[in-house]
Enzyme design. Sequence first.
Site, PDB file in Angstrom:
ATOM      1  N   TYR A   1       0.859  -1.187   0.000  1.00 56.08           N
ATOM      2  CA  TYR A   1       0.000   0.000   0.000  1.00 56.08           C
ATOM      3  C   TYR A   1       0.892   1.233   0.000  1.00 56.08           C
ATOM      4  CZ  TYR A   1      -3.387   3.499   1.693  1.00 56.08           C
ATOM      5  OH  TYR A   1      -4.197   4.611   1.833  1.00 56.08           O
TER       6      TYR A   1
ATOM      7  N   LYS B   1       4.679   8.450   9.339  1.00 59.04           N
ATOM      8  CA  LYS B   1       4.495   7.810  10.656  1.00 59.04           C
ATOM      9  C   LYS B   1       5.545   8.206  11.691  1.00 59.04           C
ATOM     10  CE  LYS B   1       1.792   4.260   8.433  1.00 59.04           C
ATOM     11  NZ  LYS B   1       0.420   4.073   8.797  1.00 59.04           N
TER      12      LYS B   1
ATOM     13  N   ASP C   1       9.375   2.621  -0.252  1.00 57.60           N
ATOM     14  CA  ASP C   1       8.368   3.259   0.587  1.00 57.60           C
ATOM     15  C   ASP C   1       8.591   2.773   2.019  1.00 57.60           C
ATOM     16  OD1 ASP C   1       6.200   4.180   1.948  1.00 57.60           O
ATOM     17  OD2 ASP C   1       4.694   3.487   0.512  1.00 57.60           O
TER      18      ASP C   1
END
Length: 431
Positions: A147, A270, A242
Amino acid sequence: MSGMARKRSQQLYEQACILMPAGVNSPVRAFGSVHGQPLFIQSGQSAYLKDVDGNRYLDCCGSWGPLILGHGHPVVLAAVREICENGLTFGAPHEGEMKLAEAVIQSYPAVEQVRFVNSGTEAVMSALRLARGATGRSLIVKFSGCYHGHSDCMLVEGGSGLATFGTSSSAGVPTGAVADTCVLPLDDEQVVEDLFQSRGEDIAAVVIEPIPANAGLLLQREEYLQFLRQITQRFGALLVLDEVISGFRVGLGGAAARYGLEPDLVTFGKVIGGGLPVGAFGGKRELMAHIAPLGPVYQAGTLSGNPVAMAAGLATLRVLCEEDVYSRLEDLGQRFEREVTPRLKEEGACCARIGSIFWLAFQPKAPRSLETIEAEGMTRYAGFHAAMLEREIYLAPSGYEVGFLNAAMDEQDITTLVDAIDSSLTVVPRG
Ligand code: PMP
């Protein structure tokens, strides 16, 4: 069914559903995939969450990854409080941005320059635009099960064929927006080789979560990741790692350091924001020079580099650097895995783990690709999740989501977690 008070959460959820679609601001939070109703959270402190009915939970979701130090770490809170006194946003350069940029650059050798954004979605979207702008090519290769946020070109599905182009996974994404995204299965060198052989000249970038943690935890073979590095280089395409989840979570150098990879571009989110909305992308100076205003690739943000967010991120990274957080988390993780594994095995399940990221897979062997995740496990997860909540453990409300240990947890918390898993498993016996 539940012995736990949930009345206030239920009331709030009903009201929230009038105000917001499904009462939430991000879909998985609605508890749909575990057939439940979301808990409304009152507060988070160290390793624990408290809901509005006064229940307390060991928090293994950690706001989906940012909270590596747990809730309200005193150093992070002090930094945020202090910086707020000077103003919340300037929309102009300030030293806080430089300090966080320096910390990122020092930790992560592939990054010589960085630009801050406000989310992981933005980070990936911008990095891919940069990859396309810098190479003059249009094709992006991604992998099913990874994702990369909800920008149009990443909302694309892997279909039944091995390599799929252009099937969007969301309404509202026009075919054109995904026509240049190709989805391949993970863990398969040959399909990548074949695609490069046929379309290599058109491929701007291969983007991958080096530690795929959005469809379970699909730990990859190191040689596979090295292969992606080599083939992209061979064809003049960029490798974009990523690291929105893995960056600063598995170590200061992220997955790149773990696997000895040197990406062309990397994205963060994050942990880098310490609980506030931050994303970032970076790479070598020469590549980053394509970004506006130096170069023609446009990218901008009203609140990007926001001083409060920068301060929270910097304080978090400082604690991670100065205290021995990663080795403590590794110790906790090892103990957790060692103790939980025999019990999971009895149930035909297993634990995938790297550092403080874990995933309980309801199948005998941890899969390495989305295609090898057994669907039945997800059915079992719904009951398991409810049973864990009853035992005061807050897991992400979807079987595809990973769990996170954090530095506020102690040995006793691990014992509590293992015991709760042990008894919850009896509630969801094998089908
Ligand atoms: N990339 C990865 C690997 C992610 O896990 C996520 C979010 N879970 C994103 C990108 C998108 O980040 P955000 O939700 O901050 O937009």
